[in-house]
Scaffold this motif. Structure first.
Motif, PDB file in Angstrom:
ATOM      1  N   LEU A  27       0.868  -1.234   0.231  1.00  0.00           N
ATOM      2  CA  LEU A  27      -0.160   0.053  -0.043  1.00  0.00           C
ATOM      3  C   LEU A  27       0.918   1.191  -0.002  1.00  0.00           C
ATOM      4  O   LEU A  27       0.521   2.305  -0.574  1.00  0.00           O
ATOM      5  CB  LEU A  27      -1.034  -0.051   1.252  1.00  0.00           C
ATOM      6  CG  LEU A  27      -2.076  -0.870   1.161  1.00  0.00           C
ATOM      7  CD1 LEU A  27      -2.730  -0.925   2.569  1.00  0.00           C
ATOM      8  CD2 LEU A  27      -3.051  -0.767   0.118  1.00  0.00           C
ATOM      9  N   LEU A  28       1.937   1.201   0.742  1.00  0.00           N
ATOM     10  CA  LEU A  28       2.789   2.519   0.754  1.00  0.00           C
ATOM     11  C   LEU A  28       3.805   2.436  -0.572  1.00  0.00           C
ATOM     12  O   LEU A  28       4.227   3.865  -0.545  1.00  0.00           O
ATOM     13  CB  LEU A  28       3.863   2.173   1.699  1.00  0.00           C
ATOM     14  CG  LEU A  28       3.191   2.400   3.337  1.00  0.00           C
ATOM     15  CD1 LEU A  28       4.068   1.986   4.295  1.00  0.00           C
ATOM     16  CD2 LEU A  28       2.545   3.666   3.568  1.00  0.00           C
ATOM     17  N   ILE A  29       3.593   1.685  -1.649  1.00  0.00           N
ATOM     18  CA  ILE A  29       4.355   1.829  -2.782  1.00  0.00           C
ATOM     19  C   ILE A  29       3.707   2.850  -3.621  1.00  0.00           C
ATOM     20  O   ILE A  29       2.597   2.943  -3.970  1.00  0.00           O
ATOM     21  CB  ILE A  29       4.593   0.740  -3.675  1.00  0.00           C
ATOM     22  CG1 ILE A  29       5.468  -0.632  -2.792  1.00  0.00           C
ATOM     23  CG2 ILE A  29       5.274   0.901  -4.977  1.00  0.00           C
ATOM     24  CD1 ILE A  29       5.355  -1.907  -3.394  1.00  0.00           C
ATOM     25  N   THR A  30       4.423   3.936  -3.876  1.00  0.00           N
ATOM     26  CA  THR A  30       3.745   5.039  -4.834  1.00  0.00           C
ATOM     27  C   THR A  30       4.570   4.966  -6.350  1.00  0.00           C
ATOM     28  O   THR A  30       5.944   5.205  -6.040  1.00  0.00           O
ATOM     29  CB  THR A  30       3.740   6.228  -4.092  1.00  0.00           C
ATOM     30  OG1 THR A  30       4.922   6.795  -3.678  1.00  0.00           O
ATOM     31  CG2 THR A  30       2.686   6.332  -3.158  1.00  0.00           C
ATOM     32  N   PRO A  31       4.196   5.417  -7.258  1.00  0.00           N
ATOM     33  CA  PRO A  31       4.975   5.403  -8.526  1.00  0.00           C
ATOM     34  C   PRO A  31       5.606   6.856  -8.402  1.00  0.00           C
ATOM     35  O   PRO A  31       5.306   7.960  -7.863  1.00  0.00           O
ATOM     36  CB  PRO A  31       3.932   5.335  -9.622  1.00  0.00           C
ATOM     37  CG  PRO A  31       2.544   5.602  -8.910  1.00  0.00           C
ATOM     38  CD  PRO A  31       2.604   5.216  -7.808  1.00  0.00           C
ATOM     39  N   VAL A  32       6.908   6.830  -9.104  1.00  0.00           N
ATOM     40  CA  VAL A  32       7.595   8.009  -8.871  1.00  0.00           C
ATOM     41  C   VAL A  32       7.246   8.517 -10.307  1.00  0.00           C
ATOM     42  O   VAL A  32       7.274   8.095 -11.558  1.00  0.00           O
ATOM     43  CB  VAL A  32       9.267   7.830  -9.024  1.00  0.00           C
ATOM     44  CG1 VAL A  32      10.088   8.898  -9.117  1.00  0.00           C
ATOM     45  CG2 VAL A  32       9.389   7.107  -7.604  1.00  0.00           C
ATOM     46  N   ILE A  33       6.953  10.120 -10.221  1.00  0.00           N
ATOM     47  CA  ILE A  33       6.379  10.856 -11.571  1.00  0.00           C
ATOM     48  C   ILE A  33       7.474  11.835 -11.541  1.00  0.00           C
ATOM     49  O   ILE A  33       7.749  12.778 -10.473  1.00  0.00           O
ATOM     50  CB  ILE A  33       5.136  11.411 -11.283  1.00  0.00           C
ATOM     51  CG1 ILE A  33       4.079  10.340 -10.968  1.00  0.00           C
ATOM     52  CG2 ILE A  33       4.719  12.210 -12.254  1.00  0.00           C
ATOM     53  CD1 ILE A  33       2.569  10.680 -10.795  1.00  0.00           C
ATOM     54  N   LYS A  34       8.220  11.795 -12.582  1.00  0.00           N
ATOM     55  CA  LYS A  34       9.313  12.735 -12.946  1.00  0.00           C
ATOM     56  C   LYS A  34       9.090  13.426 -14.338  1.00  0.00           C
ATOM     57  O   LYS A  34       8.491  12.636 -15.241  1.00  0.00           O
ATOM     58  CB  LYS A  34      10.660  12.119 -12.838  1.00  0.00           C
ATOM     59  CG  LYS A  34      11.165  11.526 -11.421  1.00  0.00           C
ATOM     60  CD  LYS A  34      12.386  11.005 -11.402  1.00  0.00           C
ATOM     61  CE  LYS A  34      13.060  10.274 -10.121  1.00  0.00           C
ATOM     62  NZ  LYS A  34      14.044  10.087 -10.095  1.00  0.00           N
ATOM     63  N   ASN A  35       9.270  14.773 -14.085  1.00  0.00           N
ATOM     64  CA  ASN A  35       9.444  15.408 -15.705  1.00  0.00           C
ATOM     65  C   ASN A  35       8.056  15.442 -16.477  1.00  0.00           C
ATOM     66  O   ASN A  35       8.045  14.695 -17.729  1.00  0.00           O
ATOM     67  CB  ASN A  35      10.671  14.842 -16.549  1.00  0.00           C
ATOM     68  CG  ASN A  35      11.871  15.232 -15.751  1.00  0.00           C
ATOM     69  OD1 ASN A  35      12.163  16.088 -15.083  1.00  0.00           O
ATOM     70  ND2 ASN A  35      12.779  14.337 -16.223  1.00  0.00           N
TER      71      ASN A  35
END
Length: 69
Positions: A27-35
């Motif tokens: 549940l704590l895994i969040t995708p990394v959004i860059k640029n």
């Protein structure tokens, strides 16, 4: 008096605890959004209405114009 261990229950309790930890980690895994290019995203979805009041006013004006004709 000897102490007997409930091995099956012990395995079940450990597995239950490990499953809870794994579920919390998932549940704590969040995708990394860059640029992220916001203009490109807006272009994909189209422009959203800026203000609802303005849209409802223009819609009523258009209805009045069509009914007057």
């Amino acid at each position: 008096m000897g102490v007997t261990r409930l091995k099956r229950k012990d395995r079940k309790n450990k597995a239950r605890a490990n499953n809870k930890v794994a579920r919390i980690k998932q549940l704590l895994i969040t995708p990394v959004i860059k640029n992220v290019d916001m203009d490109e995203l807006r272009a994909q979805f189209g422009e959203a209405p800026k203000n609802k009041k303005e849209n409802t006013e223009t819609a009523t004006e258009q209805k009045e114009e069509t009914s007057a004709e």
